[in-house]
Design an enzyme around this catalytic site. Sequence first.
Site, PDB file in Angstrom:
ATOM      1  N   HIS A 260       0.847  -1.193   0.000  1.00 33.74           N
ATOM      2  CA  HIS A 260       0.000   0.000   0.000  1.00 33.74           C
ATOM      3  C   HIS A 260       0.879   1.239   0.000  1.00 33.74           C
ATOM      4  O   HIS A 260       1.715   1.432   0.889  1.00 33.74           O
ATOM      5  CB  HIS A 260      -0.943  -0.011   1.207  1.00 33.74           C
ATOM      6  CG  HIS A 260      -2.025  -1.029   1.072  1.00 33.74           C
ATOM      7  ND1 HIS A 260      -2.513  -1.772   2.113  1.00 33.74           N
ATOM      8  CD2 HIS A 260      -2.728  -1.422  -0.042  1.00 33.74           C
ATOM      9  CE1 HIS A 260      -3.469  -2.581   1.671  1.00 33.74           C
ATOM     10  NE2 HIS A 260      -3.613  -2.391   0.368  1.00 33.74           N
ATOM     11  N   ARG A 262       0.729   4.474   0.522  1.00 35.50           N
ATOM     12  CA  ARG A 262       0.829   5.557   1.514  1.00 35.50           C
ATOM     13  C   ARG A 262       1.404   5.108   2.845  1.00 35.50           C
ATOM     14  O   ARG A 262       1.650   5.933   3.724  1.00 35.50           O
ATOM     15  CB  ARG A 262      -0.557   6.135   1.741  1.00 35.50           C
ATOM     16  CG  ARG A 262      -1.545   5.152   2.363  1.00 35.50           C
ATOM     17  CD  ARG A 262      -2.946   5.702   2.309  1.00 35.50           C
ATOM     18  NE  ARG A 262      -3.941   4.712   2.728  1.00 35.50           N
ATOM     19  CZ  ARG A 262      -5.237   4.878   2.567  1.00 35.50           C
ATOM     20  NH1 ARG A 262      -5.686   5.969   1.989  1.00 35.50           N
ATOM     21  NH2 ARG A 262      -6.083   3.970   2.969  1.00 35.50           N
ATOM     22  N   GLU A 263       1.626   3.816   3.023  1.00 38.23           N
ATOM     23  CA  GLU A 263       2.072   3.299   4.321  1.00 38.23           C
ATOM     24  C   GLU A 263       3.597   3.347   4.400  1.00 38.23           C
ATOM     25  O   GLU A 263       4.290   2.338   4.407  1.00 38.23           O
ATOM     26  CB  GLU A 263       1.492   1.889   4.514  1.00 38.23           C
ATOM     27  CG  GLU A 263      -0.039   1.926   4.538  1.00 38.23           C
ATOM     28  CD  GLU A 263      -0.729   0.583   4.353  1.00 38.23           C
ATOM     29  OE1 GLU A 263      -0.038  -0.461   4.361  1.00 38.23           O
ATOM     30  OE2 GLU A 263      -1.972   0.564   4.178  1.00 38.23           O
ATOM     31  N   HIS A 386       2.578  -3.539   6.710  1.00 39.24           N
ATOM     32  CA  HIS A 386       1.611  -2.492   6.397  1.00 39.24           C
ATOM     33  C   HIS A 386       1.562  -1.503   7.557  1.00 39.24           C
ATOM     34  O   HIS A 386       2.250  -1.645   8.551  1.00 39.24           O
ATOM     35  CB  HIS A 386       0.214  -3.114   6.221  1.00 39.24           C
ATOM     36  CG  HIS A 386       0.058  -3.927   4.974  1.00 39.24           C
ATOM     37  ND1 HIS A 386      -0.710  -3.510   3.920  1.00 39.24           N
ATOM     38  CD2 HIS A 386       0.572  -5.130   4.612  1.00 39.24           C
ATOM     39  CE1 HIS A 386      -0.678  -4.418   2.963  1.00 39.24           C
ATOM     40  NE2 HIS A 386       0.097  -5.420   3.354  1.00 39.24           N
ATOM     41  N   GLU A 460       0.726  -4.829  10.888  1.00 34.41           N
ATOM     42  CA  GLU A 460       0.291  -3.430  10.785  1.00 34.41           C
ATOM     43  C   GLU A 460       1.131  -2.639  11.788  1.00 34.41           C
ATOM     44  O   GLU A 460       0.945  -2.759  13.003  1.00 34.41           O
ATOM     45  CB  GLU A 460      -1.200  -3.289  11.125  1.00 34.41           C
ATOM     46  CG  GLU A 460      -2.138  -4.043  10.199  1.00 34.41           C
ATOM     47  CD  GLU A 460      -2.408  -3.305   8.883  1.00 34.41           C
ATOM     48  OE1 GLU A 460      -1.890  -2.184   8.688  1.00 34.41           O
ATOM     49  OE2 GLU A 460      -3.141  -3.872   8.050  1.00 34.41           O
TER      50      GLU A 460
END
Length: 497
Positions: A260, A262-263, A386, A460
């Site tokens: 992803h 933007r992460e 992430h 995450e």
Amino acid sequence: MGSWSGTVVLLVTISAAVLSTPLINQLQPGQEWPQLVKQPSHESVEVISEKSTGEVEGELVIVKPQVDKTEPEDEGNEDEVTPEIDFKTKSLIEGKEDTQKVDYTGAQLWKVSTQKDGWRIVLSRLRRRNLISTWGTNGTTIDILVQPHAIQNVTNALKRENIPFDVIIEDLQTRINQENPPLDENEIELQDRRGHRMNWKQYHRLEDIHGFLDYLAKTYPAIISVKSIGKSHEGRDIKLLRISNGNPTNKAVFIDGGIHAREWISPATVTYFINQFAENFDVEHDDIKNIDWYFIPVLNPDGYEHTHVRDRLWRKNRRPGSGLRGCAGVDLNRNFGYRWGGKGTSNYPCSEIYRGPRAFSEPESKAVQEFFQNTAAKFSAYLTYHSYGQYILYPWGYDNAVPPDHNDLNDVGNNMAQAIKSVGNDNYMVGSSSNLLYPAAGGSDDWAKSLGIKYAYTIELNDQGTYGFILPTQYIEPVAKESLASLRVLAAAVHKI
Ligand code: 0X9
Ligand code: ZN
């Protein structure tokens, strides 16, 4: 003229790729990349074909270039279409999106209580009306991005229902502007002497990250090699770095970052791991030395660059849009081929969780699939990094179910979380992603598990919604350092399989 210049570009690109990718027979002993053996499979990969419902054609939609995490209360597919209205800049209206940076001035991040079911429904309604978009979530709250023109409306709606909320970020653009300050001159001088531009005080452009990988391969040719496993839509390399002492009995661990766009903390953390192992290999623990490590720090290079130059909050890859709407991008973490097309995915190209036209339709996910098809390495773990939320998640993600060895995944996950806690005092929650977060099919973790790779996790990283995706640079080192501690726990577990 067009085709000639195209040929030149192609030739330059091909020769650059050839030059930067060592040929197998040029590699030092211990560097050979195992080839051509399939991973063991305890469960065959099942690809569910795309549903024919839900596609909407010929309707003009103004592209909103960010957000919309699957909300936990969204049980089924996001096949019903919600046209999304851009609140930022007219330049993003169809066909004109190449001109300027997306401006988030006036947009706010709120943390809203979801303790009552009714409250979630109110939020879903606001989201459908494009007044808000959802970011991270935990059991009791959800972070929402409120568009500037919607602040009054959303305030009224929440107050009317007595839904508690806090404003976490008053002005997102201010945070974006402050997030990644330029380096001082001393650091720039240091970079020149070091031979690469990478550090963990800043978020870096792709060129710096790839330059760093190439530097390591050149500097430590006995243990490190880099190759491009494919090209993105826009022709960028998907670089894979391998660290190995060449021990033929080694198990292998695969780590990706930057699925992803933007992460940003994800590629920063993965490169931190690489740096630690590469620069200290001789003195590393045997658990680390006797594993073949495979790292892709930026699996979505186009998206990553897009977040640097155009839209800080872009999530997907940069598959070009087609048709009138012309919405770009596939969510790569909905495009992997295990239970593809299921819950928490959308067949609407403008959605942030657009799964693509078919499993592995994207060059980035396809490259990973082909790498696994062609390697003889024996992968025991697949970690995909992430942000945000501070979770260690294991399969299944596609639905509320767990694999037969879920207790092992849970135990090792808990030990990893404990290591994080003891090093950096951050709390990470451990559980299956469908249970802890939301069901979402087509993730790389599920697919890895479906290949028979035992320890498949989505991590995450920080934070829990203070800064969200816009995590200031001073957090890079502490986050990466505590995460490295958890990676050591994982390495120990791999040796015990
Ligand atoms: O939704 C995702 O893709 C991941 N969260 S994120 O905020 N980084 O977008 C979670 C993926 C968990 N794994 C699966 N659902 N397979
Ligand atoms: Zn993500």
